[in-house]
Scaffold this motif. Structure first.
Motif, PDB file in Angstrom:
ATOM      1  N   LEU A   6       0.779  -1.282  -0.047  1.00 16.18           N
ATOM      2  CA  LEU A   6      -0.099  -0.156   0.163  1.00 16.18           C
ATOM      3  C   LEU A   6       0.764   1.350  -0.098  1.00 16.18           C
ATOM      4  O   LEU A   6       0.193   2.207  -0.430  1.00 16.18           O
ATOM      5  N   ALA A   7       1.951   1.301   0.432  1.00 13.73           N
ATOM      6  CA  ALA A   7       2.893   2.417   0.579  1.00 13.73           C
ATOM      7  C   ALA A   7       3.853   2.382  -0.402  1.00 13.73           C
ATOM      8  O   ALA A   7       4.503   3.512  -0.784  1.00 13.73           O
ATOM      9  N   SER A   8       3.870   1.356  -1.521  1.00  6.81           N
ATOM     10  CA  SER A   8       4.802   1.483  -2.538  1.00  6.81           C
ATOM     11  C   SER A   8       4.406   2.232  -3.585  1.00  6.81           C
ATOM     12  O   SER A   8       3.323   2.515  -3.820  1.00  6.81           O
ATOM     13  N   GLU A   9       5.261   2.800  -4.324  1.00  4.54           N
ATOM     14  CA  GLU A   9       5.077   3.829  -5.723  1.00  4.54           C
ATOM     15  C   GLU A   9       4.563   3.042  -6.675  1.00  4.54           C
ATOM     16  O   GLU A   9       3.675   3.420  -7.330  1.00  4.54           O
ATOM     17  N   LEU A  10       4.887   1.644  -6.820  1.00  3.33           N
ATOM     18  CA  LEU A  10       4.403   0.615  -7.785  1.00  3.33           C
ATOM     19  C   LEU A  10       2.828   0.491  -7.596  1.00  3.33           C
ATOM     20  O   LEU A  10       2.155   0.721  -8.700  1.00  3.33           O
ATOM     21  N   TYR A  11       2.161   0.255  -6.352  1.00  2.00           N
ATOM     22  CA  TYR A  11       0.927   0.258  -6.146  1.00  2.00           C
ATOM     23  C   TYR A  11       0.187   1.450  -6.638  1.00  2.00           C
ATOM     24  O   TYR A  11      -0.879   1.451  -7.484  1.00  2.00           O
ATOM     25  N   GLY A  12       0.718   2.782  -6.378  1.00  3.73           N
ATOM     26  CA  GLY A  12       0.174   3.958  -6.862  1.00  3.73           C
ATOM     27  C   GLY A  12       0.316   4.077  -8.076  1.00  3.73           C
ATOM     28  O   GLY A  12      -0.758   4.634  -8.540  1.00  3.73           O
ATOM     29  N   ALA A  13       1.233   3.707  -8.740  1.00  2.00           N
ATOM     30  CA  ALA A  13       1.312   3.961 -10.366  1.00  2.00           C
ATOM     31  C   ALA A  13       0.274   3.035 -10.967  1.00  2.00           C
ATOM     32  O   ALA A  13      -0.412   3.314 -11.832  1.00  2.00           O
ATOM     33  N   GLU A  14       0.055   1.900 -10.326  1.00  2.46           N
ATOM     34  CA  GLU A  14      -0.768   0.774 -10.924  1.00  2.46           C
ATOM     35  C   GLU A  14      -2.382   1.398 -10.747  1.00  2.46           C
ATOM     36  O   GLU A  14      -3.151   1.364 -11.636  1.00  2.46           O
ATOM     37  N   LEU A  15      -2.416   1.888  -9.725  1.00  7.24           N
ATOM     38  CA  LEU A  15      -3.997   2.569  -9.530  1.00  7.24           C
ATOM     39  C   LEU A  15      -4.255   3.656 -10.362  1.00  7.24           C
ATOM     40  O   LEU A  15      -5.307   3.773 -10.951  1.00  7.24           O
TER      41      LEU A  15
END
Length: 181
Positions: A6-15
């Motif tokens: 949830l804190a990762s840049e990857l998760y944010g980028a995917e969202l």
């Protein structure tokens, strides 16, 4: 892992992609939140998933981000499969993503004719017909909406329905005899 995700840049980028990537990302996070027993987080993610699904589905049920891709039929189905998985997880939080004229229901209705007969897909292109994926998606739709005769009938009458020995029946906890004539 869930905290990291949830804190990762990857998760944010995917969202931020607002296509099947964001659907899969929120499905993973929601499943993990439910697995570790964090009900409040799961509920927050289910609401977020609802927003993600809504952002991806046009009023007519089409998925514009997936239609823009060269293999639009494949990706529309792939994303719909993920959306149905998210809906199943959201039900654990008493959030119904499939009710009434919801965006997810519209997406199901828009894709259903082509799942039964791929020749009706309005965006013809160089796509192989994946009978197995179509059948699995039909089974998931009928399982998610068993009180809706048109979805169950589509599964029953389609030559793309999963075979009796297909693993989807085990995953859904269903006897294939319940769905076939």
């Amino acid at each position: 892992f869930l905290d990291w995700l949830l804190a990762s840049e990857l998760y944010g980028a995917e969202l931020d992609r607002r296509n099947n990537h964001s659907t899969q990302a929120v499905a993973l996070a929601l499943a993990l939140a439910l697995f570790v027993g964090d009900g409040r987080l799961a509920e927050r993610l289910a609401v977020e998933a609802s927003t993600i699904v809504e952002a991806q589905v046009a009023d007519d049920g089409r998925q514009p981000a997936e239609l823009a891709r060269p293999r639009s039929f494949f990706y529309s189905g792939f994303n719909l499969m993920a959306m149905l998985q998210v809906a199943e997880l959201a039900r654990c939080c008493d959030i119904d993503l499939l009710g009434g004229a919801s965006p997810l229901r519209r997406a199901v209705d828009a894709l259903l004719p082509a799942l039964v007969d791929p020749d009706t897909w309005p965006n013809p292109g160089p796509e192989p017909t994946d009978r197995g994926r179509h059948g699995e998606l039909l089974a998931r739709v009928a399982d998610a909406l068993p009180d809706e005769p048109r979805y169950v009938e589509a599964l029953r009458t389609s030559d793309r329905a999963p075979r009796a020995d297909d693993s989807i029946w085990i995953e859904l906890g269903r006897d294939p005899e319940d769905w076939t004539d």
